[in-house]
Design a protein around this motif. Structure first.
Motif, short mmCIF file in Angstrom:
data_model
loop_
_atom_site.label_atom_id
_atom_site.label_comp_id
_atom_site.label_asym_id
_atom_site.label_seq_id
_atom_site.Cartn_x
_atom_site.Cartn_y
_atom_site.Cartn_z
N THR A 71 0.86 -1.18 0.00
CA THR A 71 0.00 0.00 0.00
C THR A 71 0.89 1.23 0.00
O THR A 71 1.75 1.37 0.87
CB THR A 71 -0.91 0.02 1.25
N PHE A 72 0.70 2.08 -1.00
CA PHE A 72 1.45 3.34 -1.09
C PHE A 72 0.52 4.48 -0.67
O PHE A 72 -0.55 4.65 -1.25
CB PHE A 72 1.93 3.60 -2.52
N VAL A 73 0.96 5.24 0.31
CA VAL A 73 0.24 6.43 0.75
C VAL A 73 1.17 7.61 0.52
O VAL A 73 2.36 7.54 0.85
CB VAL A 73 -0.14 6.31 2.24
N SER A 74 0.63 8.68 -0.06
CA SER A 74 1.47 9.82 -0.41
C SER A 74 0.72 11.11 -0.16
O SER A 74 -0.52 11.15 -0.26
CB SER A 74 1.85 9.73 -1.89
N ASP A 75 1.47 12.16 0.10
CA ASP A 75 0.86 13.47 0.21
C ASP A 75 0.71 14.13 -1.17
O ASP A 75 0.19 15.23 -1.27
CB ASP A 75 1.66 14.38 1.15
N GLU A 76 1.13 13.42 -2.23
CA GLU A 76 1.04 13.98 -3.58
C GLU A 76 0.20 13.15 -4.54
O GLU A 76 -0.25 13.67 -5.56
CB GLU A 76 2.44 14.13 -4.17
N TRP A 77 0.02 11.85 -4.28
CA TRP A 77 -0.68 10.96 -5.21
C TRP A 77 -1.80 10.22 -4.49
O TRP A 77 -1.75 10.07 -3.26
CB TRP A 77 0.27 9.92 -5.80
N PRO A 78 -2.75 9.70 -5.25
CA PRO A 78 -3.80 8.89 -4.61
C PRO A 78 -3.21 7.60 -4.02
O PRO A 78 -2.17 7.12 -4.49
CB PRO A 78 -4.74 8.55 -5.76
N THR A 79 -3.85 7.07 -3.03
CA THR A 79 -3.42 5.80 -2.43
C THR A 79 -3.47 4.71 -3.49
O THR A 79 -4.37 4.66 -4.33
CB THR A 79 -4.33 5.44 -1.24
N GLU A 80 -2.47 3.83 -3.44
CA GLU A 80 -2.34 2.75 -4.42
C GLU A 80 -2.16 1.43 -3.70
O GLU A 80 -1.36 1.33 -2.77
CB GLU A 80 -1.13 3.03 -5.31
N TYR A 81 -2.90 0.41 -4.15
CA TYR A 81 -2.69 -0.97 -3.70
C TYR A 81 -1.98 -1.70 -4.82
O TYR A 81 -2.54 -1.90 -5.89
CB TYR A 81 -4.02 -1.66 -3.38
N MET A 82 -0.73 -2.08 -4.57
CA MET A 82 0.08 -2.75 -5.58
C MET A 82 0.21 -4.23 -5.22
O MET A 82 0.65 -4.58 -4.13
CB MET A 82 1.47 -2.12 -5.66
N HIS A 83 -0.18 -5.08 -6.15
CA HIS A 83 -0.05 -6.52 -6.00
C HIS A 83 1.30 -6.91 -6.56
O HIS A 83 1.56 -6.73 -7.76
CB HIS A 83 -1.19 -7.22 -6.74
N LEU A 84 2.18 -7.39 -5.69
CA LEU A 84 3.57 -7.65 -6.04
C LEU A 84 3.78 -9.11 -6.41
O LEU A 84 3.40 -10.01 -5.63
CB LEU A 84 4.46 -7.27 -4.85
N PHE A 85 4.38 -9.35 -7.56
CA PHE A 85 4.61 -10.69 -8.08
C PHE A 85 6.08 -10.90 -8.43
O PHE A 85 6.79 -9.95 -8.74
CB PHE A 85 3.81 -10.91 -9.38
N THR A 86 6.48 -12.17 -8.42
CA THR A 86 7.70 -12.59 -9.11
C THR A 86 7.28 -13.64 -10.12
O THR A 86 6.26 -14.33 -9.94
CB THR A 86 8.76 -13.17 -8.16
N ALA A 87 8.05 -13.75 -11.18
CA ALA A 87 7.76 -14.74 -12.23
C ALA A 87 9.07 -15.35 -12.69
O ALA A 87 10.07 -14.66 -12.84
CB ALA A 87 7.05 -14.08 -13.41
N ASP A 88 9.04 -16.67 -12.89
CA ASP A 88 10.24 -17.34 -13.39
C ASP A 88 9.95 -18.22 -14.60
O ASP A 88 10.80 -19.00 -15.03
CB ASP A 88 10.93 -18.15 -12.28
N GLY A 89 8.77 -18.08 -15.16
CA GLY A 89 8.42 -18.81 -16.38
C GLY A 89 7.80 -17.84 -17.38
O GLY A 89 6.90 -17.08 -17.04
N PHE A 90 8.32 -17.87 -18.61
CA PHE A 90 7.78 -16.98 -19.65
C PHE A 90 8.18 -17.51 -21.01
O PHE A 90 9.11 -18.31 -21.15
CB PHE A 90 8.26 -15.54 -19.46
N GLU A 91 7.44 -17.04 -22.02
CA GLU A 91 7.72 -17.37 -23.42
C GLU A 91 7.77 -16.07 -24.20
O GLU A 91 7.18 -15.07 -23.79
CB GLU A 91 6.60 -18.25 -23.99
#
Length: 156
Positions: A71-91
């Motif tokens: 969760t990012f809270v800022s005095d300059e931007w709207p609050t943001e909920y960021m879903h954090l991922f890692t990935a180790d498979g891709f094409e």
């Protein structure tokens, strides 16, 4: 409030990093971050993840893990909920990204990059293989003013 995804794609002890140098009026200008973006209407976190990674990199993810919610809270931007991922498979193959320059960076070299201070906290949690976590980062301007991990304030 906005919902976003952010993904650190892993290969050969490196992360695929995005140096944000192409977008006008970018709050991440000049910073190195993972890839991701805002949810579209009706998307789940994993649907947003797969779409954003494909749009920004040309890669199609085949294996990923949700590692936490930041969760990012800022005095300059709207609050943001960021879903954090890692990935180790891709094409697929990398394409040019219209938001910045993509580069594979050795994980050991990532801390030397121009990062948000809060990103350093969750990147360390990823490196330690921390189980799923909740992290709240509070900013005053570009300065990290507070961090709370799983309900416990962190010393900055």
């Amino acid at each position: 409030m906005k919902n976003t995804t952010l993904c650190y794609i892993e290969q050969d002890d490196s992360y695929l990093m995005l140096h944000r140098v192409k977008k006008h009026q970018d709050p991440n200008a000049g910073k190195w971050i993972g890839v991701g973006g805002k949810f579209e209407d009706g998307e789940s976190p994993d649907e947003c993840l797969v779409r954003e990674v494909r749009e920004e990199t040309g890669l199609t993810l085949t294996h990923w893990r949700c590692r936490g919610i930041v969760t990012f809270v800022s005095d300059e931007w709207p609050t943001e909920y960021m879903h954090l991922f890692t990935a180790d498979g891709f094409e697929g193959r990398l394409i040019d990204c219209n938001e910045g320059e993509l580069a594979w960076i050795k994980k050991a070299q990532v801390p030397a990059l121009n990062l948000w201070e809060g990103d350093r906290i969750f990147l360390e949690l990823l490196a330690r293989e921390e189980p799923f976590f909740l992290l709240k980062l509070s900013y005053q301007g570009d300065r990290l003013a507070g961090a709370v991990l799983n309900g416990q304030a962190l010393e900055l």
